[in-house]
Design a protein around this motif. Structure first.
Motif, PDB file in Angstrom:
ATOM      1  N   TYR A   1      21.921  51.624  53.779  1.00  0.00           N
ATOM      2  CA  TYR A   1      21.537  49.859  54.796  1.00  0.00           C
ATOM      3  C   TYR A   1      22.983  49.377  55.604  1.00  0.00           C
ATOM      4  N   VAL A   2      22.146  49.791  56.632  1.00  0.00           N
ATOM      5  CA  VAL A   2      22.547  48.767  57.593  1.00  0.00           C
ATOM      6  C   VAL A   2      22.558  47.409  58.582  1.00  0.00           C
ATOM      7  N   VAL A   3      23.315  46.229  58.133  1.00  0.00           N
ATOM      8  CA  VAL A   3      22.985  45.002  58.951  1.00  0.00           C
ATOM      9  C   VAL A   3      24.093  44.614  60.096  1.00  0.00           C
TER      10      VAL A   3
ATOM     11  N   GLU B   1      19.831  58.073  53.000  1.00  0.00           N
ATOM     12  CA  GLU B   1      18.866  58.481  54.375  1.00  0.00           C
ATOM     13  C   GLU B   1      19.411  56.682  54.918  1.00  0.00           C
ATOM     14  N   VAL B   2      19.944  57.022  55.927  1.00  0.00           N
ATOM     15  CA  VAL B   2      20.179  55.848  56.810  1.00  0.00           C
ATOM     16  C   VAL B   2      18.480  54.869  57.381  1.00  0.00           C
ATOM     17  N   ILE B   3      18.993  53.431  56.962  1.00  0.00           N
ATOM     18  CA  ILE B   3      17.663  52.578  57.110  1.00  0.00           C
ATOM     19  C   ILE B   3      18.745  51.608  57.778  1.00  0.00           C
ATOM     20  N   ASN B   4      18.702  51.664  59.563  1.00  0.00           N
ATOM     21  CA  ASN B   4      19.388  50.965  59.985  1.00  0.00           C
ATOM     22  C   ASN B   4      18.679  49.220  60.213  1.00  0.00           C
ATOM     23  N   LEU B   5      18.802  48.394  59.767  1.00  0.00           N
ATOM     24  CA  LEU B   5      18.484  46.826  59.995  1.00  0.00           C
ATOM     25  C   LEU B   5      18.547  46.061  61.329  1.00  0.00           C
ATOM     26  N   ALA B   6      20.191  46.471  61.728  1.00  0.00           N
ATOM     27  CA  ALA B   6      20.904  45.887  62.617  1.00  0.00           C
ATOM     28  C   ALA B   6      20.001  45.169  63.827  1.00  0.00           C
TER      29      ALA B   6
END
Length: 525
Positions: free
Chosen positions: A50-52, A85-90
């Motif tokens: 996860y990316v914030v 898997e990358v989940i980009n929430l930024a």
């Protein structure tokens, strides 16, 4: 919005943000770039990263020559998709504080699980001197309102409570053409009357040591890299709004720059975490400039010079004065809304506002990447000298760094047109960076070769409601003497690159400015 607030409050049980603070933060966040919320994450096998973070990590959909890409959009390029898997929430424009009000944060809270990673990339907007986004870089991780506390309580503890692995990233530097990489370019800010300045990357490094969390130092990495490459090299790392280098966005990366930073992030994580290293693709290599190609959908803009037949159908003015709203002004639908934009002639005066008159809704901006403004102007032959003067009486102006009002002479004009690629040259007798407080904001500025050049005021107070300011711009050949109250500056500018026949001189407002102009005089020699 009320449903979002209620849901968010449930997440914050036991945390320090109050209901009223969240409501205000949500209202203020509606002024920043809107992006589609991610409300769910598919339940699939394997780990997730996860990316914030802010715009330096987020995704974009741009028509630019070199579009913006956040670091989070390129991480998957180096990772084995069968394992992770990358989940980009930024989200663009958000700080570690304002992000808490977003649906993306709620999605993070309900989705992150044991064995996942959380990459935390804030800093650019935590230093903004605005209540909705600012966090203090000087406080401890236990001190409410501090940058450390925001990162620790809302992101590190969240990941650790779910047995996920948090990773802190310091912010990339802002590109500093012709200047040293110090101060705000490396996220070390100065005090203002309302907000304490400090060293944001240092706070992240310290927090990493205090909590045992890995820190990927993007600040030190990009500072060293940018100083080595110089201006000609770093311009290739950043987004270009148009097809000329002068249109470069000094904050946001392009696909090449984002790929280089993503490579740096994953290799640093792999060096510190053997389990993470097994998630990388085999034989990954640092990207080269070869991946930087222009956007095939980019269309080189064609400028048509203004004629009276092109005048606005929205703003009724007395010729030879004309009114318009154009540029990155918040959306096409706002132009014809008198609650958002208004240009009115009243008994020899001109009353203008951008955004609602109470300042609660903003529209337009003066920013490094683009401009959007309301403009009341005349068209003047480029070879003529002239003096434009007026008195501005402030009815309302918000303390925001993109708010501005005053006099402007510019190279081009567009009639009631939404176009976030407008970044043409001009000089202005106007205020800017008002959130910085007394003795720090700018009272005269110019955009030349696409780059903003600002002059700091000499201890002028914030232009509160009722303030009267004498304004003037004097053109003598290619020299423009601009005066805003007590301050004057001289800019040398041709202002003929886009429109070689004419310059456009007049009054303007930007973002959350409500101003009455009187004693308006234009003397053409």
């Amino acid at each position: 919005m009320k449903k979002l607030l209620a849901a968010t409050l449930a997440v914050f049980a036991g945390m320090s943000l109050s209901v009223s603070a969240l409501e205000k933060s949500i209202a203020d966040n509606e002024k920043v770039e809107k992006v589609e919320a991610i409300t769910s994450v598919a339940s699939t096998k394997g780990k997730k990263i996860y990316v914030v973070g802010d715009s330096t990590f987020s995704a974009f959909s741009d028509p630019y020559y070199y579009p913006r890409y956040g670091i989070g959009t390129k991480l998957q390029d180096y990772l084995n998709p069968s394992k992770v898997e990358v989940i980009n929430l930024a989200m663009s424009g958000r700080s570690s504080k304002s992000f808490l009000t977003e649906a993306n944060y709620k999605t993070l809270v309900k989705s992150i699980k044991k064995g996942d990673y959380l990459i935390i990339g804030f800093g650019h907007n935590d230093e903004k001197t605005e209540e909705a986004r600012y966090t203090n870089s000087n406080g401890s991780k236990e001190e409410a309102g501090s940058f450390k506390n925001s990162l620790y309580e809302n992101y590190i503890k969240l990941a650790q409570s779910k047995k996920a692995i948090p990773v802190l990233c310091t912010p990339i530097v802002r590109r500093a053409p012709g200047k040293a990489y110090e101060g705000s370019y490396v996220h070390i800010t100065k005090d203002t009357p309302e907000f304490k300045g400090g060293d944001y990357p240092k706070a992240i490094r310290e927090l990493g040591k205090e909590t045992g969390v890995l820190v990927v130092d993007n600040t030190a990495y990009t500072k060293e890299l940018y100083e080595k490459l110089g201006d000609d090299g770093t311009v290739k790392f950043h987004a270009w709004l148009g097809h000329k280098p002068g249109s470069v966005d000094n904050t946001h990366l392009n696909t090449y720059g984002a790929s280089v930073l993503a490579y740096h992030v994953v290799t640093q994580m792999a060096s510190a975490d053997k389990a993470f290293a097994k998630l990388l693709k085999a034989d990954i290599a640092e990207p080269t400039e070869a991946i930087l190609v222009q956007n095939p959908q980019y269309i080189v803009p064609v400028y048509s010079e203004f004629t009276p037949a092109d005048k606005s159908t929205v703003f009724q003015t007395t010729e030879p004065w004309y009114g318009t709203v154009f540029g990155d002004m918040g959306g096409l639908e706002k132009i014809a809304d008198p609650a958002i934009y208004e240009i009115v002639e009243e008994n020899g005066k001109v009353v203008m506002h951008s955004g609602t008159t109470d300042g609660k809704t903003a529209a337009g901006k003066i920013a490094s990447g683009s401009d959007g403004l309301a403009f009341y102007f005349q068209q003047i032959p480029a070879g003529k000298d002239f003096t434009l003067s007026a008195t501005a009486t402030v009815r309302n102006a918000t303390k925001n760094n993109q708010v501005s009002f005053g006099l402007m002479v510019r190279d081009d004009v567009h009639i009631d047109k939404y176009d976030n690629q407008v970044k043409s040259d001009y000089v202005a007798a106007g205020c800017l960076k008002l959130a910085k407080g007394e003795g720090a904001w700018s009272s005269t500025f110019a955009r030349l070769d696409g780059t903003l050049s600002e002059n700091t005021v000499s201890k002028q107070e914030f232009p509160a409601a009722g303030t009267k300011i004498k304004l003037s711009i004097v053109k003598a050949g290619d020299s423009y003497t601009v005066t805003f109250g007590k301050d004057s500056a001289v800019f040398n500018a041709k202002l003929t690159e886009v429109d070689s026949k004419w310059v456009y001189a007049g009054l303007y407002t930007v973002r959350s400015a409500y101003v009455e102009y009187s004693d308006i005089k234009l003397e053409i020699k």
